[in-house]
Write an enzyme that holds these catalytic residues in place. Sequence first.
Site, mmCIF file in Angstrom:
data_model
loop_
_atom_site.group_PDB
_atom_site.id
_atom_site.type_symbol
_atom_site.label_atom_id
_atom_site.label_comp_id
_atom_site.label_asym_id
_atom_site.label_seq_id
_atom_site.Cartn_x
_atom_site.Cartn_y
_atom_site.Cartn_z
ATOM 1 N N THR A 78 0.799 -1.221 0.000
ATOM 2 C CA THR A 78 0.000 0.000 0.000
ATOM 3 C C THR A 78 0.832 1.272 0.000
ATOM 4 O O THR A 78 1.788 1.404 0.769
ATOM 5 C CB THR A 78 -0.940 0.007 1.217
ATOM 6 O OG1 THR A 78 -1.731 -1.183 1.210
ATOM 7 C CG2 THR A 78 -1.856 1.221 1.192
ATOM 8 N N LYS A 131 -3.756 4.667 -2.288
ATOM 9 C CA LYS A 131 -4.861 5.379 -1.660
ATOM 10 C C LYS A 131 -5.030 6.753 -2.313
ATOM 11 O O LYS A 131 -4.115 7.586 -2.291
ATOM 12 C CB LYS A 131 -4.591 5.557 -0.158
ATOM 13 C CG LYS A 131 -4.566 4.258 0.625
ATOM 14 C CD LYS A 131 -5.938 3.620 0.724
ATOM 15 C CE LYS A 131 -5.962 2.417 1.647
ATOM 16 N NZ LYS A 131 -7.318 1.843 1.776
ATOM 17 N N GLU A 178 -11.171 0.848 -6.528
ATOM 18 C CA GLU A 178 -11.931 0.367 -5.369
ATOM 19 C C GLU A 178 -12.757 1.490 -4.762
ATOM 20 O O GLU A 178 -12.240 2.566 -4.466
ATOM 21 C CB GLU A 178 -10.952 -0.196 -4.340
ATOM 22 C CG GLU A 178 -11.595 -1.045 -3.281
ATOM 23 C CD GLU A 178 -10.562 -1.652 -2.341
ATOM 24 O OE1 GLU A 178 -10.970 -2.110 -1.254
ATOM 25 O OE2 GLU A 178 -9.360 -1.651 -2.679
ATOM 26 N N LYS A 236 -13.814 -8.612 3.247
ATOM 27 C CA LYS A 236 -13.012 -8.420 4.456
ATOM 28 C C LYS A 236 -13.748 -9.087 5.615
ATOM 29 O O LYS A 236 -14.948 -8.851 5.812
ATOM 30 C CB LYS A 236 -12.809 -6.933 4.765
ATOM 31 C CG LYS A 236 -11.960 -6.181 3.754
ATOM 32 C CD LYS A 236 -11.850 -4.710 4.125
ATOM 33 C CE LYS A 236 -10.992 -3.936 3.146
ATOM 34 N NZ LYS A 236 -10.974 -2.477 3.425
ATOM 35 N N ASP A 246 -1.662 -7.011 3.378
ATOM 36 C CA ASP A 246 -0.351 -6.504 3.805
ATOM 37 C C ASP A 246 -0.410 -5.794 5.153
ATOM 38 O O ASP A 246 0.551 -5.122 5.542
ATOM 39 C CB ASP A 246 0.229 -5.558 2.751
ATOM 40 C CG ASP A 246 -0.568 -4.254 2.623
ATOM 41 O OD1 ASP A 246 -1.777 -4.256 2.951
ATOM 42 O OD2 ASP A 246 0.002 -3.244 2.176
#
Length: 327
Positions: free
Chosen positions: A125, A150, A201, A246, A298
């Site tokens: 990330t 992000k 996403e 998730k 991660d």
Amino acid sequence: MMTILEITVERWPIAGTFTISRGSKTEAAVVLCTLRDGLYTGRGECVPYARYGESLDSVCAEIEKLRDALAAGATREDLHGLIGEGAARNAVDCALWDLEAKRSGKRVADIIGLPPLKTLTTAVTVSFGDAETMAASARAMADRPVIKVKVGGEDDEERIFAVAEAAPKSRIILDANEGWTDANIVRHMLAAAKAGIVLIEQPLPAGKDAILSTIPHPVPICADESAHGTDDLHNLLGRYDSINIKLDKTGGLTEALRMQKRARDLDFGIMVGCMVGTSLAMAPAVLVAQDADFVDLDGPLILKEDRSPGLVFAGSLVSPPEPQLWG
């Protein structure tokens, strides 16, 4: 045999700062659920998420409500009638899976009936920031096969092109964390397509994403905040191409496996993701991720230190959990 419940709050410092469009954090605050029967111990970890109205106190209180039921022998299937989806049920569900594995002497993967577990390639990330800083982070990860970036600002084009140029050989996922709007999404998606991005996403806020059914998808779109459990999937048809599973959203491995099967039946692509937590939170997700198109586990790599023993990471490769950790 009576099952005794223990609830523990733990704080794991992050290496530096982890930033998304909604804010920054410097530690992972997790809830550890431990179940003991006098001979065996099962553990599960969850990460309360304020976006879903959760806090450390509320999650601990939800788990505490299950104390008598667990002592009386409540099973994983019983949990669905006792507590809703979310972090609290995840911790208990995964602890029950672990306890069942320890009692039976079998791995959870074998109980489920999975083929031999394989090593997975996880995304790493890049935190949200200015384009120059994000490009520097991406450049340092340019040897990684998959990078998750992000975004979620009003004007993300510069960020998108900067990270794509900095890591030209990596497959790049953009995660907007609901940060785009109807006014800028088409512009951002066209920039993403031009930059060779492979997945976007959750570009728009959950419940405010109707436009996704009427605009082109030059890059596939993955639901995260819009996709919690199996019952959500039908409403996502026509808006999203993939879903992010998730365990802290589904409420555990049991529901995640149901959601995975139904998602495949509906032809959704699948990402398996995580909150920022330790290897204990990632371990059950590794089982779901055996049949995923994208893996984003991660979380432990973002921490200053992980549980010992933890998952074994070799670059972007993550190995299946050993029984000493979970399952």
